[in-house]
Design an enzyme around this catalytic site. Structure first.
Site, PDB file in Angstrom:
ATOM      1  N   TRP A  28       0.816  -1.222   0.000  1.00  0.00           N
ATOM      2  CA  TRP A  28       0.000   0.000   0.000  1.00  0.00           C
ATOM      3  C   TRP A  28       0.840   1.259   0.000  1.00  0.00           C
ATOM      4  O   TRP A  28       0.445   2.271  -0.592  1.00  0.00           O
ATOM      5  CB  TRP A  28      -1.009  -0.016   1.153  1.00  0.00           C
ATOM      6  CG  TRP A  28      -2.120  -0.990   0.876  1.00  0.00           C
ATOM      7  CD1 TRP A  28      -2.409  -2.122   1.580  1.00  0.00           C
ATOM      8  CD2 TRP A  28      -3.070  -0.943  -0.207  1.00  0.00           C
ATOM      9  NE1 TRP A  28      -3.481  -2.773   0.997  1.00  0.00           N
ATOM     10  CE2 TRP A  28      -3.898  -2.083  -0.086  1.00  0.00           C
ATOM     11  CE3 TRP A  28      -3.293  -0.066  -1.265  1.00  0.00           C
ATOM     12  CZ2 TRP A  28      -4.937  -2.368  -0.988  1.00  0.00           C
ATOM     13  CZ3 TRP A  28      -4.323  -0.324  -2.160  1.00  0.00           C
ATOM     14  CH2 TRP A  28      -5.131  -1.467  -2.019  1.00  0.00           C
ATOM     15  N   ASP A  30      -1.443   6.463   6.665  1.00  0.00           N
ATOM     16  CA  ASP A  30      -2.559   5.671   6.131  1.00  0.00           C
ATOM     17  C   ASP A  30      -2.844   4.560   7.134  1.00  0.00           C
ATOM     18  O   ASP A  30      -2.163   3.542   7.147  1.00  0.00           O
ATOM     19  CB  ASP A  30      -2.157   5.092   4.769  1.00  0.00           C
ATOM     20  CG  ASP A  30      -3.188   4.092   4.233  1.00  0.00           C
ATOM     21  OD1 ASP A  30      -4.239   3.893   4.883  1.00  0.00           O
ATOM     22  OD2 ASP A  30      -2.937   3.512   3.161  1.00  0.00           O
ATOM     23  N   LYS A  45     -11.787  -2.054   6.679  1.00  0.00           N
ATOM     24  CA  LYS A  45     -10.926  -3.041   7.317  1.00  0.00           C
ATOM     25  C   LYS A  45     -11.290  -3.210   8.789  1.00  0.00           C
ATOM     26  O   LYS A  45     -11.562  -4.297   9.242  1.00  0.00           O
ATOM     27  CB  LYS A  45      -9.449  -2.640   7.197  1.00  0.00           C
ATOM     28  CG  LYS A  45      -8.990  -2.341   5.786  1.00  0.00           C
ATOM     29  CD  LYS A  45      -8.809  -3.587   4.954  1.00  0.00           C
ATOM     30  CE  LYS A  45      -8.677  -3.302   3.470  1.00  0.00           C
ATOM     31  NZ  LYS A  45      -7.704  -2.293   3.090  1.00  0.00           N
TER      32      LYS A  45
HETATM   33  C1  PLP Z   1      -7.179  -1.575   1.889  1.00  0.00           C
HETATM   34  C2  PLP Z   1      -6.137  -0.537   2.021  1.00  0.00           C
HETATM   35  C3  PLP Z   1      -6.054   0.529   1.125  1.00  0.00           C
HETATM   36  C4  PLP Z   1      -7.012   0.702  -0.015  1.00  0.00           C
HETATM   37  O1  PLP Z   1      -8.263   1.081   0.461  1.00  0.00           O
HETATM   38  P1  PLP Z   1      -9.443   1.488  -0.551  1.00  0.00           P
HETATM   39  O2  PLP Z   1     -10.517   1.939   0.391  1.00  0.00           O
HETATM   40  O3  PLP Z   1      -9.801   0.241  -1.308  1.00  0.00           O
HETATM   41  O4  PLP Z   1      -8.950   2.565  -1.439  1.00  0.00           O
HETATM   42  C5  PLP Z   1      -5.046   1.464   1.315  1.00  0.00           C
HETATM   43  N1  PLP Z   1      -4.183   1.364   2.330  1.00  0.00           N
HETATM   44  C6  PLP Z   1      -4.230   0.359   3.227  1.00  0.00           C
HETATM   45  C7  PLP Z   1      -3.232   0.303   4.336  1.00  0.00           C
HETATM   46  C8  PLP Z   1      -5.212  -0.628   3.090  1.00  0.00           C
HETATM   47  O5  PLP Z   1      -5.274  -1.637   3.969  1.00  0.00           O
END
Ligand code: PLP
Length: 349
Positions: free
Chosen positions: A90, A161, A185
């Site tokens: 990511w 993030d 998540k």
């Molecule tokens: C799942 C995830 C993403 C992507 O998320 P979206 O909502 O599908 O854009 C980005 N960063 C991390 C750390 C993730 O686990």
């Protein structure tokens, strides 16, 4: 995974939300009960994370991937520089997207892979640029199963993030300029993206930024610049209440540590399974593992699914298995997985 009591409560009140004779998703986002619910969700999130008043909380769209663009467009000029830590899938995606919007994207460090496991280099080895507008990192790499157990503090405003680790433990929000997380998540249904941002940074995005990605405009409109993801907002609010009822993030952290320790201890003790991340960088949320005999993966996945153990397939970019141990996953689910893994080895021996 959603907490069972939240699913039950949502199911019970779905046809008739707050006595209005309609479901929450049929309510206008401008209707008083919806606005009240939305404000309560923010208040509960603030209580959980102890978010100071100097930070705004935004309920946005577009997922974490939308934030890969929103962050540079709000915090930097087009010809400016920002630093990124490259610790897995990511952060790599965040870097590629940042390159569309910045003059220079510095990669301050890269995940090191060796026979003793994948490792995040210590901050003393990072190539930090003092002129960078911000430093971006990914505290938990969902796919690689790599987690920071420390915060990379520097002079540069810190952006994180937290999509796959938000609310998994207490957090000192003051160490960050900006935190973002997509909901799907560790919070609620897909569609909602949380942004926690220092108000002093809300002085307008660069020219050409779409309004729905402009933090200053979204904040001024109370996250209702356009129709927000109403159902996901409502469900997330229910999850915040559930977390408070459980005793808050210290209790959740305690439970998460027990779950992760159990699974790693079993994997380390059993030659048939392996996890390729160094102990001090292992994720408590996502545990990737491989079988000694890769030809058995398909039958492992098939049989585990038959046993009611779902979503164990690793991300298509890395293969193998991955057990996600998000907040709502009970310890009994980890016990059931370990029991299945033990039985799988026994019957193949
Ligand atoms: C799942 C995830 C993403 C992507 O998320 P979206 O909502 O599908 O854009 C980005 N960063 C991390 C750390 C993730 O686990």
């Amino acid at each position: 995974m959603m907490p069972e009591p939240v699913l039950q409560a949502a199911a019970a009140e779905l046809p008739n939300w707050r006595g209005r004779g309609v479901s929450v998703m049929e309510c206008s986002h401008r209707a008083k009960p919806f606005v009240e619910m939305a404000h309560q969700a923010e208040a509960d999130l603030r209580a959980l994370l102890d978010i100071p008043d100097e930070y705004a909380v935004l309920f946005m769209h577009g997922g974490a991937c939308g934030q890969f663009s929103a962050v540079p467009m709000n915090l930097s000029r087009a010809d400016a520089k920002a630093d990124y830590a490259m610790t897995g899938h990511w952060s790599g995606r965040a870097i590629s997207e940042a390159r569309l919007h910045l003059g220079e994207v510095g990669t301050v460090c890269e995940l090191e892979r060796s026979s003793s496991g994948a490792r995040i280099p210590p901050l003393t080895q990072w190539r930090l640029n003092p002129d960078a507008d911000y430093l971006h990192y990914t505290p938990n790499e969902t796919i690689d199963g790599v987690e920071f157990h420390w915060i990379p503090e520097s002079e540069t405003p810190l952006v994180a993030d937290m999509s796959s680790c938000i609310l998994s433990q207490p957090l000192d929000v003051r160490k960050f300029a900006l935190i973002y997380a997509s909901a799907q998540k560790n919070i609620g249904p897909a569609g909602l993206t949380l942004v926690i941002v220092k108000r002093s940074l809300l002085s307008g995005a660069r020219d050409g930024t779409p309004s729905i990605l402009d933090y200053t405009k979204v904040c001024a409109a109370d996250s209702m610049l356009n129709t927000p993801p109403t159902f996901a907002w409502y469900m997330s609010g229910q999850v915040f209440q559930w977390l408070l009822e459980q005793g808050g993030l210290e209790e959740i952290q305690r439970r998460n540590a027990i779950k992760a320790d159990k699974l790693y201890n079993y994997i380390d003790a059993e030659d048939f399974y392996s996890n390729e991340v160094a102990g001090e960088c292992r994720s408590r949320m996502n545990v990737p593992f491989k079988l000694a005999d890769a030809d058995r993966e398909a039958s492992f996945l098939e049989e585990s699914e038959d046993a009611g153990l779902l979503n164990l397939k690793g991300h298509r970019s890395v293969g193998g298995m991955r057990a996600s141990l998000y907040n709502a996953l009970p310890e009994a689910a980890v016990d059931a997985l370990i029991e299945f893994m033990r039985e799988f080895v026994r019957t193949r021996a």
